[in-house]
Design an enzyme around this catalytic site. Structure first.
Site, PDB file in Angstrom:
ATOM      1  N   ALA A  62       0.900  -1.326  -0.134  1.00  0.00           N
ATOM      2  CA  ALA A  62       0.177  -0.001   0.212  1.00  0.00           C
ATOM      3  C   ALA A  62       0.796   1.182   0.025  1.00  0.00           C
ATOM      4  CB  ALA A  62      -0.954  -0.180   1.100  1.00  0.00           C
ATOM      5  N   GLU A  63       0.407   2.291  -0.672  1.00  0.00           N
ATOM      6  CA  GLU A  63       1.499   3.547  -0.746  1.00  0.00           C
ATOM      7  C   GLU A  63       1.787   4.311   0.499  1.00  0.00           C
ATOM      8  OE1 GLU A  63      -1.147   6.002  -3.384  1.00  0.00           O
ATOM      9  OE2 GLU A  63      -2.199   6.539  -1.557  1.00  0.00           O
ATOM     10  N   ASN A  64       0.980   3.990   1.392  1.00  0.00           N
ATOM     11  CA  ASN A  64       1.493   4.544   2.671  1.00  0.00           C
ATOM     12  C   ASN A  64       2.490   3.560   3.564  1.00  0.00           C
ATOM     13  OD1 ASN A  64      -0.604   2.203   2.990  1.00  0.00           O
ATOM     14  ND2 ASN A  64      -1.361   3.242   5.195  1.00  0.00           N
ATOM     15  N   SER A 104       8.573   3.910   0.687  1.00  0.00           N
ATOM     16  CA  SER A 104       7.351   3.349   0.157  1.00  0.00           C
ATOM     17  C   SER A 104       7.569   3.750  -1.452  1.00  0.00           C
ATOM     18  CB  SER A 104       6.094   3.731   0.603  1.00  0.00           C
ATOM     19  OG  SER A 104       4.887   3.293  -0.090  1.00  0.00           O
TER      20      SER A 104
END
Lengths: 229, 245
Positions: A62-64, A104
């Site tokens: 996930a991008e976070n 990330s």
């Protein structure tokens, strides 16, 4: 009439027509290959982490900075410190790790994401897609979409085949500002699985109860039966 | 003599923020979001702020203190965000009408570029090239360069006067530890800002109580710590309500 067994997703064409949101995600998740690192975007794509992937080793990113997550958890079982890209409270799988945003996106820009799955407003026959700005808006919602579109090895899109007004979202050319050009290789919609081929879209598979003619009528670019499963 | 970084109240921790300051707000979809510091800034009233964050907020219920409220309160001149509209076109952010009327400026930045611009500011790097947004509306009229056969877009560092972040644990030396997805932009904003103010979930520990190997942000970057009091005085992350589709 007999009811289908609980959890059954294969029903006759008279009972179901097309795929629902989870079924679209399930179908696309079948395309993930063993060993892939898969980024899932906001909306329907996040449902892919709910799909049973069998014994394939898939790492969801996930991008976070949440790496190695699993299904969305029901209320009461969630940890409010843990969210996916859509802000949903997810679980972690063995081997998970958490990094900050710069790491990330370092993972993303350095080409380590095998596929990113995103929602979109439009996809073109040439593999362009638009998902950050609607025509009338002054602002937009980019999030991580442009980083992912420019740098992931593959881009898959999940979207409803038509707008609420019935207009096609699979088009010859995008009408909205694009997120990236020429990057989309596979599209899952409520009507089936489609691959942009430059001139139009090839049907890879049609959802239950969907005819080729119906899909063609609802698509804004030529549709071909090549590669039809 | 030890520097005291621990303050008793959010109001005291942000009292000196002047009009025109640039403030970064950590957080991604809840975790790491400094609700208490944002609420204090609403009460403090500084104006003409530039606010840097992933999003201006307000797309979900229940609504918590966010940049959108600072905009509604007439405190914001500009935002720098990766979302100036919601991902769903039918959702209208509280910020949006102010932006549409030209009352607030906005700089829309891809999320990875936002993170890297903050990191660069904190790392003493003035600018960098990235492949992100090349060929899109965001790159129109801007400097690009072909390096090893690929086109890249020039992006500048994004320094801040203040950063508001939320951490799980802190010690008196200002060392921070995050829990799970709390980390997100917080370490980058801590590096990019001159003054870093942290709302801390656990009791603030004596220096040395956090294993140095487990520190995510060095106390070098952190000036002010405030322990979040229990609810209802303190604001805690709450579960988002599911929206009807």
């Amino acid at each position: 009439m007999d009811r289908p067994p609980a959890g059954a997703r294969t029903m006759s064409s008279t009972e179901t027509k097309g795929w629902d949101r989870q079924q679209m995600a399930d179908r696309l998740a079948r395309e993930f290959q063993d060993g892939w690192i898969v980024n899932l975007g906001v909306g329907i794509p996040t449902l892919c982490s709910n799909t049973d992937i069998g014994d394939r080793d898939i790492l969801y990113h996930a991008e976070n900075g949440v790496i190695g997550y699993g299904p969305v958890l029901p209320a009461g079982q969630e940890d409010l410190h843990l969210v996916n890209a859509g802000g949903q409270n997810v679980s972690l799988n063995p081997g998970a790790a958490i990094v900050h945003h710069a790491d990330s996106f370092g993972i993303i820009r350095s080409g380590r994401i095998d596929v990113t799955v995103m929602g979109a407003y439009e996809v073109s026959a040439g593999g362009d897609f638009a998902n950050w700005k609607v025509g009338s808006a002054k602002g937009g919602g980019i999030g991580g979409a442009m980083d992912l579109a420019a740098c992931a090895r593959r881009v898959f899109i999940i979207l409803e085949h038509n707008t609420r007004k019935g207009e096609p979202r699979l088009l010859r050319h995008c009408t909205l500002p694009v997120t990236a050009r020429g990057v989309v290789t596979l599209v899952a919609t409520n009507l089936g699985l489609f691959a942009p081929n430059g001139d139009g879209f090839a049907v890879r598979e049609l959802a239950p109860g969907i005819s080729f003619e119906e899909a063609r009528a609802k698509t804004g670019a030529p549709l071909t039966e090549e590669g039809r499963a | 003599m030890a520097r005291n970084k621990i303050l008793d109240s959010f109001a005291a921790a942000i009292a000196d923020i002047p009009d025109g300051a640039t403030v970064a707000f950590g957080g991604f979809a809840g975790p790491g979001t400094p609700y208490n510091l944002t609420k204090a800034l609403l009460e403090q009233g500084a104006k003409r702020l530039t606010c840097i964050a992933n999003t201006t907020g307000g797309a979900h219920q229940p609504r918590m203190p966010d940049i959108g409220m600072l905009v509604e309160n007439g405190q914001v001149a500009k935002v720098v965000c990766s979302f100036t509209a919601a991902t769903r076109p039918t959702d209208v952010l509280p910020f949006t009408p102010y932006y549409e009327r030209g009352e607030v400026e906005a700089e829309l930045v891809p999320q990875g570029t936002l993170a890297e611009r903050l990191r660069a500011a904190g790392a003493g790097i003035p600018a960098f090239y990235t492949p992100t947004a090349v060929g899109t509306e965001l790159a129109e009229g801007r400097e690009t360069r072909v390096i090893n056969g690929r086109e890249y877009l020039l992006e500048y560092a994004l320094p801040c006067d203040y950063a508001f972040i939320r951490a799980w644990r802190a010690d008196a030396a200002g060392n921070l530890q995050f829990r799970l997805a709390q980390r997100n932009f917080c370490p980058l904003m801590a590096m990019a800002a001159k003054t870093v103010v942290v709302e801390v979930e656990e009791d603030i520990l004596p220096a040395g109580a956090i294993d140095p190997d487990q520190v995510h942000v060095s106390g070098i970057f952190v000036q002010r710590l405030v322990k979040i009091p229990p609810a209802p005085e303190g604001l805690w992350t709450v579960r988002r309500q599911e929206r009807a589709r």
